[in-house]
Write a protein that holds these residues in place. Sequence first.
Motif, PDB file in Angstrom:
ATOM      1  N   CYS A   7       0.844  -1.203   0.000  1.00 59.39           N
ATOM      2  CA  CYS A   7       0.000   0.000   0.000  1.00 59.39           C
ATOM      3  C   CYS A   7       0.878   1.251   0.000  1.00 59.39           C
ATOM      4  O   CYS A   7       0.641   2.193  -0.762  1.00 59.39           O
ATOM      5  CB  CYS A   7      -0.910   0.028   1.227  1.00 59.39           C
ATOM      6  N   LYS A   8       1.890   1.229   0.839  1.00 56.67           N
ATOM      7  CA  LYS A   8       2.807   2.367   0.919  1.00 56.67           C
ATOM      8  C   LYS A   8       3.555   2.549  -0.397  1.00 56.67           C
ATOM      9  O   LYS A   8       3.770   3.668  -0.847  1.00 56.67           O
ATOM     10  CB  LYS A   8       3.786   2.179   2.072  1.00 56.67           C
ATOM     11  N   ARG A   9       3.943   1.455  -1.029  1.00 56.51           N
ATOM     12  CA  ARG A   9       4.619   1.539  -2.331  1.00 56.51           C
ATOM     13  C   ARG A   9       3.687   2.129  -3.390  1.00 56.51           C
ATOM     14  O   ARG A   9       4.128   2.942  -4.207  1.00 56.51           O
ATOM     15  CB  ARG A   9       5.101   0.152  -2.762  1.00 56.51           C
ATOM     16  N   MET A  10       2.422   1.726  -3.388  1.00 54.38           N
ATOM     17  CA  MET A  10       1.454   2.282  -4.347  1.00 54.38           C
ATOM     18  C   MET A  10       1.288   3.786  -4.109  1.00 54.38           C
ATOM     19  O   MET A  10       1.272   4.567  -5.061  1.00 54.38           O
ATOM     20  CB  MET A  10       0.094   1.585  -4.230  1.00 54.38           C
ATOM     21  N   GLU A  11       1.162   4.175  -2.844  1.00 53.34           N
ATOM     22  CA  GLU A  11       1.003   5.592  -2.501  1.00 53.34           C
ATOM     23  C   GLU A  11       2.213   6.410  -2.939  1.00 53.34           C
ATOM     24  O   GLU A  11       2.076   7.547  -3.364  1.00 53.34           O
ATOM     25  CB  GLU A  11       0.786   5.767  -0.995  1.00 53.34           C
ATOM     26  N   ARG A  12       3.390   5.823  -2.844  1.00 53.26           N
ATOM     27  CA  ARG A  12       4.609   6.570  -3.140  1.00 53.26           C
ATOM     28  C   ARG A  12       5.003   6.534  -4.619  1.00 53.26           C
ATOM     29  O   ARG A  12       5.456   7.539  -5.162  1.00 53.26           O
ATOM     30  CB  ARG A  12       5.753   6.026  -2.297  1.00 53.26           C
ATOM     31  N   TYR A  13       4.859   5.382  -5.252  1.00 55.64           N
ATOM     32  CA  TYR A  13       5.413   5.211  -6.594  1.00 55.64           C
ATOM     33  C   TYR A  13       4.382   5.116  -7.722  1.00 55.64           C
ATOM     34  O   TYR A  13       4.744   5.293  -8.882  1.00 55.64           O
ATOM     35  CB  TYR A  13       6.285   3.949  -6.652  1.00 55.64           C
ATOM     36  N   THR A  14       3.144   4.810  -7.399  1.00 54.44           N
ATOM     37  CA  THR A  14       2.156   4.600  -8.454  1.00 54.44           C
ATOM     38  C   THR A  14       1.184   5.766  -8.564  1.00 54.44           C
ATOM     39  O   THR A  14       1.106   6.419  -9.609  1.00 54.44           O
ATOM     40  CB  THR A  14       1.390   3.281  -8.220  1.00 54.44           C
ATOM     41  N   PHE A  15       0.450   6.047  -7.496  1.00 52.96           N
ATOM     42  CA  PHE A  15      -0.617   7.050  -7.567  1.00 52.96           C
ATOM     43  C   PHE A  15      -0.154   8.466  -7.897  1.00 52.96           C
ATOM     44  O   PHE A  15      -0.882   9.190  -8.577  1.00 52.96           O
ATOM     45  CB  PHE A  15      -1.457   7.040  -6.290  1.00 52.96           C
ATOM     46  N   PRO A  16       1.028   8.921  -7.499  1.00 49.85           N
ATOM     47  CA  PRO A  16       1.436  10.289  -7.832  1.00 49.85           C
ATOM     48  C   PRO A  16       1.845  10.498  -9.292  1.00 49.85           C
ATOM     49  O   PRO A  16       1.951  11.642  -9.743  1.00 49.85           O
ATOM     50  CB  PRO A  16       2.640  10.557  -6.924  1.00 49.85           C
ATOM     51  N   GLU A  17       2.088   9.433 -10.028  1.00 50.58           N
ATOM     52  CA  GLU A  17       2.605   9.568 -11.387  1.00 50.58           C
ATOM     53  C   GLU A  17       1.575  10.205 -12.322  1.00 50.58           C
ATOM     54  O   GLU A  17       0.395   9.869 -12.265  1.00 50.58           O
ATOM     55  CB  GLU A  17       3.047   8.210 -11.930  1.00 50.58           C
ATOM     56  N   PRO A  18       2.034  11.114 -13.193  1.00 44.93           N
ATOM     57  CA  PRO A  18       1.122  11.837 -14.085  1.00 44.93           C
ATOM     58  C   PRO A  18       0.250  10.932 -14.953  1.00 44.93           C
ATOM     59  O   PRO A  18      -0.940  11.226 -15.151  1.00 44.93           O
ATOM     60  CB  PRO A  18       2.054  12.685 -14.953  1.00 44.93           C
ATOM     61  N   GLU A  19       0.799   9.823 -15.450  1.00 46.42           N
ATOM     62  CA  GLU A  19      -0.010   8.961 -16.304  1.00 46.42           C
ATOM     63  C   GLU A  19      -1.123   8.265 -15.522  1.00 46.42           C
ATOM     64  O   GLU A  19      -2.204   8.021 -16.050  1.00 46.42           O
ATOM     65  CB  GLU A  19       0.841   7.937 -17.068  1.00 46.42           C
ATOM     66  N   VAL A  20      -0.873   7.998 -14.250  1.00 45.65           N
ATOM     67  CA  VAL A  20      -1.898   7.391 -13.398  1.00 45.65           C
ATOM     68  C   VAL A  20      -2.961   8.423 -13.080  1.00 45.65           C
ATOM     69  O   VAL A  20      -4.167   8.151 -13.178  1.00 45.65           O
ATOM     70  CB  VAL A  20      -1.282   6.813 -12.109  1.00 45.65           C
ATOM     71  N   PRO A  53      -5.027  -6.050   2.012  1.00 49.89           N
ATOM     72  CA  PRO A  53      -4.678  -4.958   1.106  1.00 49.89           C
ATOM     73  C   PRO A  53      -3.314  -5.174   0.468  1.00 49.89           C
ATOM     74  O   PRO A  53      -2.535  -5.989   0.966  1.00 49.89           O
ATOM     75  CB  PRO A  53      -4.654  -3.746   2.042  1.00 49.89           C
ATOM     76  N   PRO A  54      -3.018  -4.477  -0.602  1.00 44.26           N
ATOM     77  CA  PRO A  54      -3.914  -3.601  -1.334  1.00 44.26           C
ATOM     78  C   PRO A  54      -4.742  -4.373  -2.359  1.00 44.26           C
ATOM     79  O   PRO A  54      -4.269  -5.328  -2.965  1.00 44.26           O
ATOM     80  CB  PRO A  54      -2.974  -2.632  -2.050  1.00 44.26           C
ATOM     81  N   ALA A  55      -5.956  -3.946  -2.514  1.00 44.66           N
ATOM     82  CA  ALA A  55      -6.856  -4.473  -3.534  1.00 44.66           C
ATOM     83  C   ALA A  55      -7.500  -3.270  -4.205  1.00 44.66           C
ATOM     84  O   ALA A  55      -8.009  -2.373  -3.531  1.00 44.66           O
ATOM     85  CB  ALA A  55      -7.912  -5.370  -2.907  1.00 44.66           C
ATOM     86  N   ILE A  56      -7.447  -3.238  -5.522  1.00 45.12           N
ATOM     87  CA  ILE A  56      -8.052  -2.154  -6.290  1.00 45.12           C
ATOM     88  C   ILE A  56      -9.198  -2.775  -7.077  1.00 45.12           C
ATOM     89  O   ILE A  56      -8.984  -3.675  -7.892  1.00 45.12           O
ATOM     90  CB  ILE A  56      -7.047  -1.515  -7.275  1.00 45.12           C
ATOM     91  N   LEU A  57     -10.399  -2.307  -6.798  1.00 43.99           N
ATOM     92  CA  LEU A  57     -11.586  -2.811  -7.472  1.00 43.99           C
ATOM     93  C   LEU A  57     -12.147  -1.713  -8.360  1.00 43.99           C
ATOM     94  O   LEU A  57     -12.131  -0.535  -7.978  1.00 43.99           O
ATOM     95  CB  LEU A  57     -12.647  -3.234  -6.458  1.00 43.99           C
ATOM     96  N   PHE A  58     -12.639  -2.090  -9.516  1.00 42.65           N
ATOM     97  CA  PHE A  58     -13.212  -1.146 -10.469  1.00 42.65           C
ATOM     98  C   PHE A  58     -14.694  -1.454 -10.624  1.00 42.65           C
ATOM     99  O   PHE A  58     -15.086  -2.619 -10.702  1.00 42.65           O
ATOM    100  CB  PHE A  58     -12.512  -1.273 -11.822  1.00 42.65           C
ATOM    101  N   PHE A  59     -15.497  -0.391 -10.682  1.00 42.70           N
ATOM    102  CA  PHE A  59     -16.939  -0.523 -10.813  1.00 42.70           C
ATOM    103  C   PHE A  59     -17.409   0.298 -12.002  1.00 42.70           C
ATOM    104  O   PHE A  59     -16.890   1.391 -12.253  1.00 42.70           O
ATOM    105  CB  PHE A  59     -17.638  -0.034  -9.535  1.00 42.70           C
ATOM    106  N   GLY A  60     -18.394  -0.222 -12.699  1.00 43.70           N
ATOM    107  CA  GLY A  60     -18.968   0.496 -13.821  1.00 43.70           C
ATOM    108  C   GLY A  60     -19.988   1.512 -13.361  1.00 43.70           C
ATOM    109  O   GLY A  60     -20.315   1.589 -12.168  1.00 43.70           O
TER     110      GLY A  60
END
Length: 95
Positions: A7-20, A53-60
């Motif tokens: 979760c901490k890795r996602m917060e630091r390296y994934t979510f802040p990236e412009p493409e994300v 965690p972490p689990a990312i779920l997508f909903f329509g």
Amino acid sequence: ADWCVDCKRMERYTFPEPEVRAALDGSVLLKADVTANDAADRELMNRFGIFGPPAILFFGPDGAELRPYRLLGFVPAERFAQHVSEARSAAGVGP
């Protein structure tokens, strides 16, 4: 969860990236903090069949989960952004 390394890795390296951020633009984001791992946290995870965690779920737009697009564990930014775009396309939202 504050004890979740991925979760901490996602917060630091994934979510802040412009493409994300661009891929998620226009999405409604909800984050559940299961740090306490109490009865309510376990009930939430059981409801969605998540072991932790972490689990990312997508909903329509209809509120139904796009189950084939569920992500578990750490996902690098580039792969995550592509996955989000694919999920949004499957849901009929976004390009």
